[in-house]
Design a protein around this motif. Structure first.
Motif, PDB file in Angstrom:
ATOM      1  N   VAL A   1       2.246  20.769  -2.920  1.00 12.59           N
ATOM      2  CA  VAL A   1       3.713  20.743  -2.958  1.00 12.59           C
ATOM      3  C   VAL A   1       4.237  21.675  -4.044  1.00 12.59           C
ATOM      4  N   LEU A   2       3.532  21.765  -5.180  1.00 12.53           N
ATOM      5  CA  LEU A   2       3.937  22.681  -6.249  1.00 12.53           C
ATOM      6  C   LEU A   2       3.868  24.136  -5.801  1.00 12.53           C
ATOM      7  N   ILE A   3       2.860  24.452  -5.006  1.00 14.51           N
ATOM      8  CA  ILE A   3       2.723  25.823  -4.497  1.00 14.51           C
ATOM      9  C   ILE A   3       3.922  26.171  -3.632  1.00 14.51           C
ATOM     10  N   VAL A   4       4.282  25.275  -2.719  1.00 14.13           N
ATOM     11  CA  VAL A   4       5.416  25.522  -1.823  1.00 14.13           C
ATOM     12  C   VAL A   4       6.714  25.612  -2.616  1.00 14.13           C
ATOM     13  N   LYS A   5       6.889  24.762  -3.627  1.00 16.38           N
ATOM     14  CA  LYS A   5       8.105  24.810  -4.455  1.00 16.38           C
ATOM     15  C   LYS A   5       8.230  26.148  -5.172  1.00 16.38           C
ATOM     16  N   GLN A   6       7.105  26.633  -5.728  1.00 15.65           N
ATOM     17  CA  GLN A   6       7.121  27.922  -6.428  1.00 15.65           C
ATOM     18  C   GLN A   6       7.487  29.057  -5.478  1.00 15.65           C
ATOM     19  N   LEU A   7       6.948  29.028  -4.262  1.00 13.87           N
ATOM     20  CA  LEU A   7       7.240  30.085  -3.298  1.00 13.87           C
ATOM     21  C   LEU A   7       8.693  30.031  -2.840  1.00 13.87           C
ATOM     22  N   ARG A   8       9.234  28.851  -2.700  1.00  8.18           N
ATOM     23  CA  ARG A   8      10.639  28.721  -2.296  1.00  8.18           C
ATOM     24  C   ARG A   8      11.588  29.161  -3.396  1.00  8.18           C
ATOM     25  N   LYS A   9      11.146  29.076  -4.660  1.00  4.93           N
ATOM     26  CA  LYS A   9      11.972  29.549  -5.772  1.00  4.93           C
ATOM     27  C   LYS A   9      12.191  31.053  -5.700  1.00  4.93           C
ATOM     28  N   ILE A  10      11.213  31.777  -5.162  1.00  3.34           N
ATOM     29  CA  ILE A  10      11.364  33.235  -5.047  1.00  3.34           C
ATOM     30  C   ILE A  10      11.852  33.622  -3.646  1.00  3.34           C
ATOM     31  N   LYS A  11      12.438  32.661  -2.950  1.00  2.00           N
ATOM     32  CA  LYS A  11      13.065  32.881  -1.635  1.00  2.00           C
ATOM     33  C   LYS A  11      12.076  33.244  -0.544  1.00  2.00           C
ATOM     34  N   LYS A  12      10.864  32.700  -0.617  1.00  2.00           N
ATOM     35  CA  LYS A  12       9.866  32.886   0.438  1.00  2.00           C
ATOM     36  C   LYS A  12       9.715  31.571   1.181  1.00  2.00           C
ATOM     37  N   GLY A  13      10.025  31.587   2.458  1.00  2.00           N
ATOM     38  CA  GLY A  13       9.852  30.387   3.262  1.00  2.00           C
ATOM     39  C   GLY A  13       8.382  30.057   3.357  1.00  2.00           C
ATOM     40  N   ALA A  14       8.016  28.840   2.980  1.00  2.00           N
ATOM     41  CA  ALA A  14       6.605  28.461   2.968  1.00  2.00           C
ATOM     42  C   ALA A  14       6.451  27.052   3.514  1.00  2.00           C
ATOM     43  N   SER A  15       5.317  26.829   4.175  1.00  2.00           N
ATOM     44  CA  SER A  15       4.984  25.495   4.653  1.00  2.00           C
ATOM     45  C   SER A  15       3.476  25.299   4.554  1.00  2.00           C
ATOM     46  N   ILE A  16       3.079  24.067   4.283  1.00  2.00           N
ATOM     47  CA  ILE A  16       1.655  23.755   4.133  1.00  2.00           C
ATOM     48  C   ILE A  16       1.015  23.733   5.518  1.00  2.00           C
ATOM     49  N   ASP A  17      -0.034  24.513   5.688  1.00  2.00           N
ATOM     50  CA  ASP A  17      -0.751  24.575   6.962  1.00  2.00           C
ATOM     51  C   ASP A  17      -1.902  23.575   6.972  1.00  2.00           C
ATOM     52  N   SER A  18      -2.721  23.574   5.928  1.00  2.00           N
ATOM     53  CA  SER A  18      -3.841  22.621   5.870  1.00  2.00           C
ATOM     54  C   SER A  18      -4.277  22.411   4.424  1.00  2.00           C
ATOM     55  N   VAL A  19      -4.822  21.208   4.192  1.00  2.00           N
ATOM     56  CA  VAL A  19      -5.396  20.856   2.904  1.00  2.00           C
ATOM     57  C   VAL A  19      -6.714  20.158   3.187  1.00  2.00           C
ATOM     58  N   GLY A  20      -7.775  20.616   2.564  1.00  2.00           N
ATOM     59  CA  GLY A  20      -9.079  20.001   2.804  1.00  2.00           C
ATOM     60  C   GLY A  20     -10.073  20.420   1.756  1.00  2.00           C
ATOM     61  N   PRO A  21     -11.280  19.899   1.858  1.00  2.00           N
ATOM     62  CA  PRO A  21     -12.311  20.273   0.877  1.00  2.00           C
ATOM     63  C   PRO A  21     -12.756  21.720   1.084  1.00  2.00           C
ATOM     64  N   LYS A  22     -13.154  22.334  -0.007  1.00  2.00           N
ATOM     65  CA  LYS A  22     -13.653  23.703   0.074  1.00  2.00           C
ATOM     66  C   LYS A  22     -15.006  23.686   0.761  1.00  2.00           C
ATOM     67  N   LYS A  23     -15.162  24.534   1.752  1.00  2.00           N
ATOM     68  CA  LYS A  23     -16.428  24.636   2.478  1.00  2.00           C
ATOM     69  C   LYS A  23     -17.346  25.605   1.744  1.00  2.00           C
ATOM     70  N   PRO A  24     -18.655  25.413   1.845  1.00  2.00           N
ATOM     71  CA  PRO A  24     -19.575  26.361   1.205  1.00  2.00           C
ATOM     72  C   PRO A  24     -19.427  27.744   1.840  1.00  2.00           C
ATOM     73  N   PRO A  25     -19.676  28.797   1.075  1.00  2.00           N
ATOM     74  CA  PRO A  25     -19.516  30.150   1.624  1.00  2.00           C
ATOM     75  C   PRO A  25     -20.476  30.409   2.778  1.00  2.00           C
ATOM     76  N   GLU A  26     -20.006  31.204   3.731  1.00  2.00           N
ATOM     77  CA  GLU A  26     -20.831  31.561   4.883  1.00  2.00           C
ATOM     78  C   GLU A  26     -21.931  32.527   4.455  1.00  2.00           C
ATOM     79  N   LYS A  27     -23.010  32.562   5.223  1.00  2.00           N
ATOM     80  CA  LYS A  27     -24.133  33.431   4.887  1.00  2.00           C
ATOM     81  C   LYS A  27     -23.795  34.894   5.122  1.00  2.00           C
ATOM     82  N   LYS A  28     -23.077  35.179   6.202  1.00  5.22           N
ATOM     83  CA  LYS A  28     -22.762  36.557   6.545  1.00  5.22           C
ATOM     84  C   LYS A  28     -21.257  36.779   6.420  1.00  5.22           C
ATOM     85  N   PRO A  29     -20.813  37.379   5.308  1.00  7.31           N
ATOM     86  CA  PRO A  29     -19.382  37.628   5.164  1.00  7.31           C
ATOM     87  C   PRO A  29     -18.926  38.786   6.060  1.00  7.31           C
ATOM     88  N   GLU A  30     -17.729  38.647   6.580  1.00 11.00           N
ATOM     89  CA  GLU A  30     -17.165  39.701   7.419  1.00 11.00           C
ATOM     90  C   GLU A  30     -16.646  40.827   6.524  1.00 11.00           C
TER      91      GLU A  30
END
Length: 112
Positions: free
Chosen positions: A50-79
Motif C-alpha cells: 500500500v505504501l508503494i501505491v501511495k508513493q506512486l500516486r503522489k507523483i501522479k502515476k496511476g498504480a494498482s497492486i497486481d500481485s503479492v506473494g513470496p519471492k520465488k528462487p531464481p530460474e536456472k536459465k535467465p532470459e
C-alpha cells in the motif's frame, strides 16, 4: 521476503526514472525492477504494498497492486534482457514554452 508486482503507467524514460526514484526512497526494499512493455513495477523486500501505491500516486502515476506473494528462487536459465525503446519524454512530462514580451515588444521564451 515478498515479491510485489504493481501495475503502473510508464510512457517514457522520464516516467521510468521518476518511478524508480520515488519507490527507492522506501525502506525495506531489496530489489526493484521495471518492465515498461508490460507496465509493471516489481519490488522484492519487506515493504508494505500500500505504501508503494501511495508513493506512486503522489507523483501522479496511476498504480494498482497486481500481485503479492513470496519471492520465488531464481530460474536456472535467465532470459536475455530486452531493450525497450521508450521516448525520452511523454506529453505528461513535457514542459510548456510560453513567449513572454517585455515593454519594448521583444519576445523571449519562458518555460513553465
Amino acid at each position: 521476503m515478498k515479491k510485489i508486482v504493481v501495475k503502473v503507467c510508464i510512457n517514457c524514460k522520464t516516467c521510468k526514472m521518476e518511478i524508480l526514484k520515488t519507490v527507492s526512497k522506501l525502506e525495506g526494499i531489496d530489489e526493484i525492477s521495471v518492465d515498461a512493455e508490460k507496465g509493471t513495477l516489481t519490488v522484492v523486500g519487506e515493504v508494505d504494498p500500500v505504501l508503494i501505491v501511495k508513493q506512486l500516486r503522489k507523483i501522479k502515476k496511476g498504480a494498482s497492486i497486481d500481485s503479492v506473494g513470496p519471492k520465488k528462487p531464481p530460474e536456472k536459465k535467465p532470459e536475455p534482457l530486452k531493450v525497450c525503446d521508450l521516448p525520452p519524454c511523454c506529453k505528461s512530462c513535457q514542459l510548456v514554452a510560453v513567449p513572454v514580451y517585455d515593454d519594448y515588444g521583444y519576445g523571449r521564451c519562458s518555460i513553465l
